[in-house]
Design a protein around this motif. Structure first.
Motif, PDB file in Angstrom:
ATOM      1  N   VAL A  65       3.770   2.796   0.190  1.00  0.00           N
ATOM      2  CA  VAL A  65       4.021   4.502   0.178  1.00  0.00           C
ATOM      3  C   VAL A  65       4.466   5.431  -0.349  1.00  0.00           C
ATOM      4  N   ALA A  66       6.031   5.071   0.042  1.00  0.00           N
ATOM      5  CA  ALA A  66       7.636   5.104  -0.173  1.00  0.00           C
ATOM      6  C   ALA A  66       7.234   4.975  -1.807  1.00  0.00           C
ATOM      7  N   VAL A  67       7.495   4.265  -1.947  1.00  0.00           N
ATOM      8  CA  VAL A  67       8.354   4.213  -3.466  1.00  0.00           C
ATOM      9  C   VAL A  67       6.118   4.169  -4.658  1.00  0.00           C
ATOM     10  N   GLY A  68       5.425   4.813  -4.156  1.00  0.00           N
ATOM     11  CA  GLY A  68       4.660   4.451  -4.686  1.00  0.00           C
ATOM     12  C   GLY A  68       3.663   3.581  -4.919  1.00  0.00           C
ATOM     13  N   GLU A  69       4.031   2.661  -4.763  1.00  0.00           N
ATOM     14  CA  GLU A  69       3.084   1.535  -5.333  1.00  0.00           C
ATOM     15  C   GLU A  69       3.240   0.026  -4.691  1.00  0.00           C
ATOM     16  N   GLY A  70       2.581  -0.764  -4.587  1.00  0.00           N
ATOM     17  CA  GLY A  70       2.080  -2.129  -3.686  1.00  0.00           C
ATOM     18  C   GLY A  70       1.171  -2.541  -4.187  1.00  0.00           C
ATOM     19  N   GLU A  71       0.972  -4.178  -3.847  1.00  0.00           N
ATOM     20  CA  GLU A  71      -0.334  -4.447  -3.505  1.00  0.00           C
ATOM     21  C   GLU A  71      -2.263  -3.440  -3.663  1.00  0.00           C
ATOM     22  N   VAL A  72      -1.791  -2.665  -3.206  1.00  0.00           N
ATOM     23  CA  VAL A  72      -3.163  -1.730  -3.353  1.00  0.00           C
ATOM     24  C   VAL A  72      -2.675  -0.532  -3.712  1.00  0.00           C
ATOM     25  N   LEU A  73      -4.325   0.384  -4.466  1.00  0.00           N
ATOM     26  CA  LEU A  73      -3.510   1.394  -5.014  1.00  0.00           C
ATOM     27  C   LEU A  73      -2.905   2.381  -3.911  1.00  0.00           C
ATOM     28  N   ILE A  74      -2.345   3.485  -4.368  1.00  0.00           N
ATOM     29  CA  ILE A  74      -1.515   4.463  -3.658  1.00  0.00           C
ATOM     30  C   ILE A  74      -1.943   5.407  -3.735  1.00  0.00           C
ATOM     31  N   ASP A  75      -2.945   6.286  -3.134  1.00  0.00           N
ATOM     32  CA  ASP A  75      -3.281   7.431  -3.543  1.00  0.00           C
ATOM     33  C   ASP A  75      -2.863   8.574  -2.997  1.00  0.00           C
ATOM     34  N   ARG A  76      -2.959   9.923  -3.498  1.00  0.00           N
ATOM     35  CA  ARG A  76      -2.314  11.160  -3.425  1.00  0.00           C
ATOM     36  C   ARG A  76      -2.205  11.645  -2.175  1.00  0.00           C
TER      37      ARG A  76
ATOM     38  N   ALA B   7      -2.343  10.046   0.753  1.00  0.00           N
ATOM     39  CA  ALA B   7      -1.194   9.304   1.653  1.00  0.00           C
ATOM     40  C   ALA B   7       0.370   9.842   1.333  1.00  0.00           C
ATOM     41  N   VAL B   8      -0.104   9.968  -0.035  1.00  0.00           N
ATOM     42  CA  VAL B   8       1.706  10.121  -0.171  1.00  0.00           C
ATOM     43  C   VAL B   8       1.756  12.466   0.544  1.00  0.00           C
ATOM     44  N   LEU B   9       0.873  13.196   0.441  1.00  0.00           N
ATOM     45  CA  LEU B   9       1.511  13.635   0.474  1.00  0.00           C
ATOM     46  C   LEU B   9       1.343  14.100   1.719  1.00  0.00           C
ATOM     47  N   ILE B  10       0.601  13.482   2.806  1.00  0.00           N
ATOM     48  CA  ILE B  10       0.859  13.592   4.466  1.00  0.00           C
ATOM     49  C   ILE B  10       2.130  12.830   4.713  1.00  0.00           C
ATOM     50  N   ARG B  11       2.594  12.130   3.991  1.00  0.00           N
ATOM     51  CA  ARG B  11       4.186  10.656   4.457  1.00  0.00           C
ATOM     52  C   ARG B  11       4.610  11.766   3.919  1.00  0.00           C
TER      53      ARG B  11
ATOM     54  N   TYR C  62      -0.661   9.823   9.653  1.00  0.00           N
ATOM     55  CA  TYR C  62      -0.402   9.280   8.362  1.00  0.00           C
ATOM     56  C   TYR C  62      -1.101   7.595   9.317  1.00  0.00           C
ATOM     57  N   ARG C  63      -0.962   7.386  10.745  1.00  0.00           N
ATOM     58  CA  ARG C  63      -0.664   6.457  11.138  1.00  0.00           C
ATOM     59  C   ARG C  63      -2.559   5.623  10.431  1.00  0.00           C
ATOM     60  N   LEU C  64      -3.470   7.385  10.694  1.00  0.00           N
ATOM     61  CA  LEU C  64      -4.991   6.852   9.575  1.00  0.00           C
ATOM     62  C   LEU C  64      -4.810   6.225   8.351  1.00  0.00           C
ATOM     63  N   GLU C  65      -3.816   7.534   8.273  1.00  0.00           N
ATOM     64  CA  GLU C  65      -4.299   6.484   6.046  1.00  0.00           C
ATOM     65  C   GLU C  65      -3.460   4.987   6.277  1.00  0.00           C
ATOM     66  N   LEU C  66      -2.561   4.864   6.860  1.00  0.00           N
ATOM     67  CA  LEU C  66      -1.935   3.596   6.503  1.00  0.00           C
ATOM     68  C   LEU C  66      -3.202   2.665   7.257  1.00  0.00           C
ATOM     69  N   ALA C  67      -3.753   1.962   8.132  1.00  0.00           N
ATOM     70  CA  ALA C  67      -4.748   2.157   8.690  1.00  0.00           C
ATOM     71  C   ALA C  67      -5.614   2.063   7.672  1.00  0.00           C
ATOM     72  N   ARG C  68      -5.998   2.265   6.833  1.00  0.00           N
ATOM     73  CA  ARG C  68      -7.058   2.951   5.833  1.00  0.00           C
ATOM     74  C   ARG C  68      -6.332   1.982   4.856  1.00  0.00           C
ATOM     75  N   LEU C  69      -5.435   2.263   4.017  1.00  0.00           N
ATOM     76  CA  LEU C  69      -4.486   1.363   3.525  1.00  0.00           C
ATOM     77  C   LEU C  69      -4.066  -0.182   3.454  1.00  0.00           C
ATOM     78  N   ALA C  70      -4.203  -0.752   4.579  1.00  0.00           N
ATOM     79  CA  ALA C  70      -3.644  -1.780   5.402  1.00  0.00           C
ATOM     80  C   ALA C  70      -4.449  -2.747   5.238  1.00  0.00           C
ATOM     81  N   TRP C  71      -6.351  -2.275   5.263  1.00  0.00           N
ATOM     82  CA  TRP C  71      -7.364  -2.797   5.291  1.00  0.00           C
ATOM     83  C   TRP C  71      -7.525  -3.225   4.227  1.00  0.00           C
ATOM     84  N   LEU C  72      -7.843  -1.945   2.955  1.00  0.00           N
ATOM     85  CA  LEU C  72      -7.951  -2.378   1.246  1.00  0.00           C
ATOM     86  C   LEU C  72      -6.854  -3.265   1.287  1.00  0.00           C
TER      87      LEU C  72
END
Length: 144
Positions: free
Chosen positions: A63-74, A76-80, A107-117
């Motif tokens: 999320v910090a760099v805006g890219e990874g193995e899943v699509l980082i949505d807006r 998550a970036v805004l709450i970070r 942000y923890r909820l967003e991290l758990a959601r993105l980790a699930w993806l």
């Protein structure tokens, strides 16, 4: 563990809740740097939760760099960004502000959601593989 996949979201939420956030840049930095790292635990956690902590910290770096193995949505970036701003506004040595606490919870909820993806295809295998890929940040040495 159970063969069903209904417990993985809870495992990831427990992992995200075991993260601590801290600012690693100097107080006068123009763009503060936030790092998610495993919080010191008062009791032992199950190995899958330890792996979830590592995966959630890895997802934070995505999320910090805006890219990874899943699509980082807006969202998550805004709450970070809101969490970084709130943490950077806290005076050094002060208690955590209610804003930081609230943004960290969101942000923890967003991290758990993105980790699930990131692990949804094969939860056990992907959790283990991503946890092995996580490299914790270098410990900060405080010179007095």
């Amino acid at each position: 563990m159970s063969k069903t996949n209904n417990h993985w979201k809870t495992v990831l939420q427990r992992g995200a809740n075991a993260l601590a956030f801290r600012i690693t840049s100097p107080p006068n930095a123009v763009k503060p740097t936030l790092v998610a790292e495993p919080a010191p635990q008062k009791r032992a956690l199950p190995i899958t939760v330890y792996q979830a902590v590592s995966v959630c910290a890895l997802v934070d770096s995505w999320v910090a760099v805006g890219e990874g193995e899943v699509l980082i949505d807006r969202p998550a970036v805004l709450i970070r960004q809101k969490l970084v701003t709130a943490k950077a506004a806290e005076p050094i040595g002060s208690t955590q502000s209610p804003f930081s606490t609230g943004y960290a919870a969101d942000y923890r909820l967003e991290l758990a959601r993105l980790a699930w993806l990131a692990i949804i295809a094969d939860p056990a295998g992907r959790l283990e593989a991503l946890a092995a890929a996580y490299a914790p940040p270098e410990p900060q040495v405080k010179l007095v």
